[in-house]
Design a protein around this motif. Structure first.
Motif, mmCIF file in Angstrom:
data_model
loop_
_atom_site.group_PDB
_atom_site.id
_atom_site.type_symbol
_atom_site.label_atom_id
_atom_site.label_comp_id
_atom_site.label_asym_id
_atom_site.label_seq_id
_atom_site.Cartn_x
_atom_site.Cartn_y
_atom_site.Cartn_z
ATOM 1 N N VAL A 134 -4.686 10.925 -41.860
ATOM 2 C CA VAL A 134 -3.520 10.316 -42.502
ATOM 3 C C VAL A 134 -2.542 11.439 -42.819
ATOM 4 C CG1 VAL A 134 -2.685 9.131 -44.569
ATOM 5 C CG2 VAL A 134 -4.783 8.353 -43.437
ATOM 6 N N PHE A 135 -1.259 11.220 -42.502
ATOM 7 C CA PHE A 135 -0.259 12.255 -42.756
ATOM 8 C C PHE A 135 1.051 11.620 -43.197
ATOM 9 C CE2 PHE A 135 -0.267 11.091 -38.312
ATOM 10 C CZ PHE A 135 1.063 10.951 -37.959
ATOM 11 N N ARG A 136 1.818 12.394 -43.938
ATOM 12 C CA ARG A 136 3.137 11.932 -44.386
ATOM 13 C C ARG A 136 4.116 11.941 -43.214
ATOM 14 N NH1 ARG A 136 0.987 14.822 -48.665
ATOM 15 N NH2 ARG A 136 1.674 16.801 -47.777
ATOM 16 N N ASP A 137 5.033 11.001 -43.223
ATOM 17 C CA ASP A 137 6.024 10.867 -42.154
ATOM 18 C C ASP A 137 6.776 12.181 -41.986
ATOM 19 O OD1 ASP A 137 8.026 10.164 -40.402
ATOM 20 O OD2 ASP A 137 8.496 8.281 -41.398
ATOM 21 N N PRO A 138 6.580 12.880 -40.848
ATOM 22 C CA PRO A 138 7.134 14.238 -40.726
ATOM 23 C C PRO A 138 8.625 14.290 -40.423
ATOM 24 C CG PRO A 138 5.917 13.666 -38.751
ATOM 25 C CD PRO A 138 5.744 12.514 -39.702
ATOM 26 N N ASP A 139 9.129 13.318 -39.635
ATOM 27 C CA ASP A 139 10.524 13.371 -39.189
ATOM 28 C C ASP A 139 11.162 11.989 -39.212
ATOM 29 O OD1 ASP A 139 11.380 15.998 -38.671
ATOM 30 O OD2 ASP A 139 10.169 16.095 -36.854
ATOM 31 N N ASN A 140 10.826 11.227 -40.255
ATOM 32 C CA ASN A 140 11.366 9.870 -40.383
ATOM 33 C C ASN A 140 10.978 9.015 -39.183
ATOM 34 O OD1 ASN A 140 12.700 7.895 -41.844
ATOM 35 N ND2 ASN A 140 14.718 8.384 -40.995
ATOM 36 N N TRP A 141 9.727 9.142 -38.758
ATOM 37 C CA TRP A 141 9.229 8.342 -37.639
ATOM 38 C C TRP A 141 9.307 6.850 -37.934
ATOM 39 C CZ3 TRP A 141 4.104 10.808 -35.372
ATOM 40 C CH2 TRP A 141 4.393 12.112 -34.918
ATOM 41 N N LEU A 142 9.225 6.487 -39.207
ATOM 42 C CA LEU A 142 9.168 5.071 -39.580
ATOM 43 C C LEU A 142 10.534 4.498 -39.948
ATOM 44 C CD1 LEU A 142 5.912 5.147 -41.746
ATOM 45 C CD2 LEU A 142 6.160 4.349 -39.392
ATOM 46 N N ARG A 143 11.591 5.164 -39.513
ATOM 47 C CA ARG A 143 12.926 4.703 -39.924
ATOM 48 C C ARG A 143 13.241 3.297 -39.442
ATOM 49 N NH1 ARG A 143 13.552 8.835 -36.313
ATOM 50 N NH2 ARG A 143 14.395 8.332 -34.240
ATOM 51 N N ASP A 144 12.669 2.882 -38.310
ATOM 52 C CA ASP A 144 12.950 1.545 -37.768
ATOM 53 C C ASP A 144 11.907 0.514 -38.177
ATOM 54 O OD1 ASP A 144 15.203 2.538 -36.396
ATOM 55 O OD2 ASP A 144 13.950 3.183 -34.704
ATOM 56 N N GLU A 145 10.929 0.928 -38.978
ATOM 57 C CA GLU A 145 9.866 0.022 -39.382
ATOM 58 C C GLU A 145 10.175 -0.608 -40.736
ATOM 59 O OE1 GLU A 145 7.229 -0.801 -37.589
ATOM 60 O OE2 GLU A 145 7.862 0.515 -35.936
ATOM 61 N N PRO A 146 10.020 -1.945 -40.843
ATOM 62 C CA PRO A 146 10.224 -2.579 -42.153
ATOM 63 C C PRO A 146 9.115 -2.176 -43.106
ATOM 64 C CG PRO A 146 9.324 -4.166 -40.587
ATOM 65 C CD PRO A 146 9.629 -2.908 -39.804
ATOM 66 N N THR A 147 9.457 -1.974 -44.354
ATOM 67 C CA THR A 147 8.467 -1.598 -45.365
ATOM 68 C C THR A 147 8.462 -2.621 -46.492
ATOM 69 O OG1 THR A 147 10.100 -0.204 -46.496
ATOM 70 C CG2 THR A 147 8.665 0.859 -44.882
ATOM 71 N N ALA A 148 7.264 -3.052 -46.857
ATOM 72 C CA ALA A 148 7.125 -4.009 -47.963
ATOM 73 C C ALA A 148 7.207 -3.262 -49.290
ATOM 74 C CB ALA A 148 5.806 -4.752 -47.849
ATOM 75 N N GLU A 149 7.938 -3.838 -50.232
ATOM 76 C CA GLU A 149 8.092 -3.214 -51.545
ATOM 77 C C GLU A 149 6.994 -3.722 -52.474
ATOM 78 O OE1 GLU A 149 9.437 -0.748 -54.460
ATOM 79 O OE2 GLU A 149 10.044 -0.815 -52.351
ATOM 80 N N PRO A 150 6.042 -2.875 -52.872
ATOM 81 C CA PRO A 150 4.972 -3.324 -53.766
ATOM 82 C C PRO A 150 5.509 -3.621 -55.161
ATOM 83 C CG PRO A 150 4.870 -0.949 -53.457
ATOM 84 C CD PRO A 150 5.939 -1.452 -52.523
ATOM 85 N N ASN A 151 4.824 -4.541 -55.872
ATOM 86 C CA ASN A 151 5.239 -4.841 -57.235
ATOM 87 C C ASN A 151 4.738 -3.755 -58.187
ATOM 88 O OD1 ASN A 151 2.503 -5.461 -57.945
ATOM 89 N ND2 ASN A 151 2.764 -7.528 -57.111
ATOM 90 N N ALA A 152 5.109 -3.894 -59.457
ATOM 91 C CA ALA A 152 4.795 -2.852 -60.438
ATOM 92 C C ALA A 152 3.281 -2.668 -60.600
ATOM 93 C CB ALA A 152 5.430 -3.189 -61.779
ATOM 94 N N LEU A 153 2.525 -3.776 -60.601
ATOM 95 C CA LEU A 153 1.080 -3.678 -60.765
ATOM 96 C C LEU A 153 0.444 -2.977 -59.578
ATOM 97 C CD1 LEU A 153 -1.491 -4.350 -62.319
ATOM 98 C CD2 LEU A 153 -1.533 -6.579 -61.162
ATOM 99 N N GLN A 154 0.892 -3.319 -58.354
ATOM 100 C CA GLN A 154 0.356 -2.662 -57.163
ATOM 101 C C GLN A 154 0.661 -1.169 -57.180
ATOM 102 O OE1 GLN A 154 2.353 -5.171 -54.286
ATOM 103 N NE2 GLN A 154 0.435 -6.197 -53.731
ATOM 104 N N LYS A 155 1.863 -0.815 -57.611
ATOM 105 C CA LYS A 155 2.221 0.596 -57.697
ATOM 106 C C LYS A 155 1.321 1.331 -58.679
ATOM 107 C CE LYS A 155 7.148 0.288 -56.489
ATOM 108 N NZ LYS A 155 8.537 0.480 -56.973
ATOM 109 N N ALA A 156 1.084 0.700 -59.847
ATOM 110 C CA ALA A 156 0.265 1.344 -60.872
ATOM 111 C C ALA A 156 -1.176 1.516 -60.396
ATOM 112 C CB ALA A 156 0.303 0.532 -62.166
ATOM 113 N N LEU A 157 -1.743 0.453 -59.795
ATOM 114 C CA LEU A 157 -3.130 0.533 -59.343
ATOM 115 C C LEU A 157 -3.294 1.503 -58.177
ATOM 116 C CD1 LEU A 157 -4.208 -3.215 -59.565
ATOM 117 C CD2 LEU A 157 -4.752 -1.357 -61.146
ATOM 118 N N SER A 158 -2.312 1.551 -57.288
ATOM 119 C CA SER A 158 -2.408 2.497 -56.172
ATOM 120 C C SER A 158 -2.198 3.926 -56.662
ATOM 121 C CB SER A 158 -1.383 2.152 -55.083
ATOM 122 O OG SER A 158 -0.058 2.306 -55.557
ATOM 123 N N PHE A 159 -1.423 4.103 -57.728
ATOM 124 C CA PHE A 159 -1.191 5.439 -58.277
ATOM 125 C C PHE A 159 -2.476 6.062 -58.770
ATOM 126 C CE2 PHE A 159 -0.306 8.158 -61.997
ATOM 127 C CZ PHE A 159 0.432 9.152 -61.376
#
Length: 284
Positions: free
Chosen positions: A102-127
């Motif tokens: 698993v690696f962080r997007d190095p050069d904005n490879w995902l610029r054309d990919e839609p991303t789902a916005e997690p809610n506050a609870l999902q953000k907290a639990l994933s954090f």
């Protein structure tokens, strides 16, 4: 003088003493009440300790990630949860050929990919690591080349590393190891030498993976910096019927796969000069 008047007030000392069974029940009840109060006082502390441990595990040991695409089929399916080893990089370990990372997007490879916005609870639990990462800017691919390797795709394959053809049973059924078609205007043919501190990655679903091949015109030329690697995926943890480990395939252990060490011209010249110097000294 007459006898003192008797009173039914137990505080005054008169009347019958309380039954021992009543005293025992009362003591037990008070003890239970104190234990309940003590538990509820300690409960927030216990929750805090659990969250802290989860955060430390996520930061330094293991982190769960959810698979959002088909690019690693059939090794990984959409919805799989993988556990990623984040400990070994802290000790200087770097990605190796054949590992799924698993690696962080190095050069904005995902610029054309839609991303789902997690809610506050999902953000907290994933954090804190109690849910798979909500960061949709992470990618997962297989390492096929490390620093110094020459990686090559001609026609439909096979994929070659340092001139050695790879046997890739993990490639998606019906796919060819290399692709001749284009994705997003970029071709899948290449011959590259991996620079120091970088890796070359490809998805197992070769005809459905926008990996290093298709980002050669980006600033990083398709290479992924080792510093951007979060860790190695080691286990498919969920769903339970998909539980499995993610070992390095045998093809990456074949003899002669590693790139030959490069000797600088100066070192070669020095090596060649040593016998001549010794010969002259002997004549003298």
């Amino acid at each position: 003088m007459g006898n003192p008047a008797q009173t039914d007030d137990p505080v005054a000392g008169g009347g019958s003493p309380p039954d021992d069974g009543d005293r025992t029940d009362g003591t037990r009840g008070r003890r239970q009440a104190r234990q309940q109060r003590s538990f509820w006082k300690e409960f927030p502390f216990l929750i805090g300790i659990a969250l802290l441990l989860a955060l430390l595990i996520k930061t330094f040991l293991l982190q769960a990630f959810s698979i959002p695409s088909n690019s690693m089929q059939n090794t990984l399916q959409i919805g799989d949860r993988v556990l990623v080893d984040k400990l070994t990089p802290w000790f200087g370990s770097e990605p190796e050929r054949g590992e799924v990372v698993v690696f962080r997007d190095p050069d904005n490879w995902l610029r054309d990919e839609p991303t789902a916005e997690p809610n506050a609870l999902q953000k907290a639990l994933s954090f804190v690591g109690l849910m798979p990462s909500a960061d949709e800017k992470d990618l997962i691919k297989r390492v096929v080349g490390v620093a110094g390797d020459t990686v090559e795709c001609v026609g439909t394959g096979p994929l070659k590393v340092n001139g050695k053809a790879l046997d890739e049973p993990y490639v998606f059924a019906g796919n060819t190891p290399c692709s001749t078609e284009e994705q997003n205007g970029r071709g899948g043919q290449f011959k590259v030498t991996v620079p120091k501190g970088k890796i070359w990655v490809m998805g197992d679903h070769r005809q459905d993976s926008a990996d290093s091949r298709y980002h050669q015109d980006s600033p990083g030329q398709g290479f992924v910096p080792v510093d951007d690697v979060v860790g190695r995926a080691v286990v498919i943890a969920w769903p339970l019927n998909r539980w499995d480990t993610l070992p390095v395939p045998d093809t990456f252990d074949q003899r002669g796969l590693s790139a030959a060490a490069t000797v600088a011209p100066g070192a070669l010249a020095l090596t060649a000069a040593v016998p001549a110097v010794l010969w002259r000294r002997r004549r003298r």
